[in-house]
Design an enzyme around this catalytic site. Structure first.
Site, PDB file in Angstrom:
ATOM      1  N   LYS A 188       0.833  -1.204   0.000  1.00 34.48           N
ATOM      2  CA  LYS A 188       0.000   0.000   0.000  1.00 34.48           C
ATOM      3  C   LYS A 188       0.870   1.257   0.000  1.00 34.48           C
ATOM      4  CE  LYS A 188      -3.656  -2.237   2.715  1.00 34.48           C
ATOM      5  NZ  LYS A 188      -4.354  -2.236   4.027  1.00 34.48           N
TER       6      LYS A 188
ATOM      7  N   CYS B  21      -0.630   1.048   6.678  1.00 36.30           N
ATOM      8  CA  CYS B  21      -0.904   0.045   7.699  1.00 36.30           C
ATOM      9  C   CYS B  21      -1.828  -1.025   7.140  1.00 36.30           C
ATOM     10  CB  CYS B  21      -1.545   0.716   8.918  1.00 36.30           C
ATOM     11  SG  CYS B  21      -1.846  -0.391  10.312  1.00 36.30           S
ATOM     12  N   ASP B  22      -1.673  -2.240   7.626  1.00 37.52           N
ATOM     13  CA  ASP B  22      -2.605  -3.310   7.322  1.00 37.52           C
ATOM     14  C   ASP B  22      -2.860  -4.071   8.616  1.00 37.52           C
ATOM     15  OD1 ASP B  22      -3.987  -4.775   4.997  1.00 37.52           O
ATOM     16  OD2 ASP B  22      -3.097  -6.390   6.169  1.00 37.52           O
ATOM     17  N   THR B  23      -4.122  -4.422   8.856  1.00 40.08           N
ATOM     18  CA  THR B  23      -4.509  -5.084  10.097  1.00 40.08           C
ATOM     19  C   THR B  23      -5.333  -6.325   9.790  1.00 40.08           C
ATOM     20  OG1 THR B  23      -4.548  -2.973  11.282  1.00 40.08           O
ATOM     21  CG2 THR B  23      -5.762  -4.790  12.284  1.00 40.08           C
TER      22      THR B  23
END
Length: 195
Positions: free
Chosen positions: A50, A70-72
């Site tokens: 991203k 960010c990735d969660t």
């Protein structure tokens, strides 16, 4: 310094605003498919995709710009729980979480002055045992359908969460403690001194 948040998440936006930061939001399409089965590696990989997509979109010459991506994901019983596809999928996820614990894992990607850093944080979340009526009532709200794991800790699901171990903001969507430590340790940027 210019800051770009590479996310359209309203929760991430709110967290950064609460830190007193001024930033722009730039979102670029990034492939989120992966065969990676290790949670930390997966979220760091997706966050980097991203962030790099945004970096490419704005151009590499903007070295005075800090990109935050960010990735969660939610990880329970060896399964990754992303955003539910529909009501049945949300119900399956909520029932998986009920009466147990799971992990919320976030990967961050930071790029500043041409240097890239990735890191990951994990928070353990404990859920009460839910009755059928609890599950049905929660599914009738709008909360489960655009969130990893089909719940929002800061919303109505807070009634069912008996405790956490780790960063609360990680569960909301952005690991603030990890973000601040990484900025300071890797880039010498103190979040309190950003104007």
């Amino acid at each position: 310094m210019k800051i770009i948040l590479a996310s359209k998440s309203p929760r991430r936006r709110e967290i950064l605003e609460n830190l007193g930061l001024e930033f722009d939001i730039v979102v670029a399409d990034a492939d989120e498919s992966s065969d990676i089965r290790e949670p930390d590696a997966l979220v760091m990989t997706l966050a980097a995709r991203k962030g790099r997509a945004v970096r490419e979109k704005i151009g590499d010459e903007k070295n005075d710009t800090l990109i935050i991506a960010c990735d969660t994901l939610v990880y329970a019983d060896g399964e990754f729980l992303g955003k539910p596809r529909d009501r049945a999928d949300a119900e399956r996820m909520i029932r998986t979480l009920s009466g147990s614990f799971h992990y919320v894992v976030s990967g961050i990607y930071l790029c500043y002055n041409g240097r890239e850093v990735s890191a990951a944080a994990s928070t353990k979340v404990f859920f009460d045992e839910l009755t059928d009526s609890d599950v049905e009532a929660y599914l009738n709200t709008s909360e489960p359908y655009d969130k990893a794991g089909a719940y929002a800790i800061q919303g109505k699901a807070s009634a069912y969460i008996s405790g956490i171990e780790g960063d609360y903001f990680n569960v909301v969507g952005l690991p603030v403690n990890l973000l601040c430590k990484t900025l300071k340790n890797e880039f010498g940027i103190d979040i309190n001194n950003i104007r």
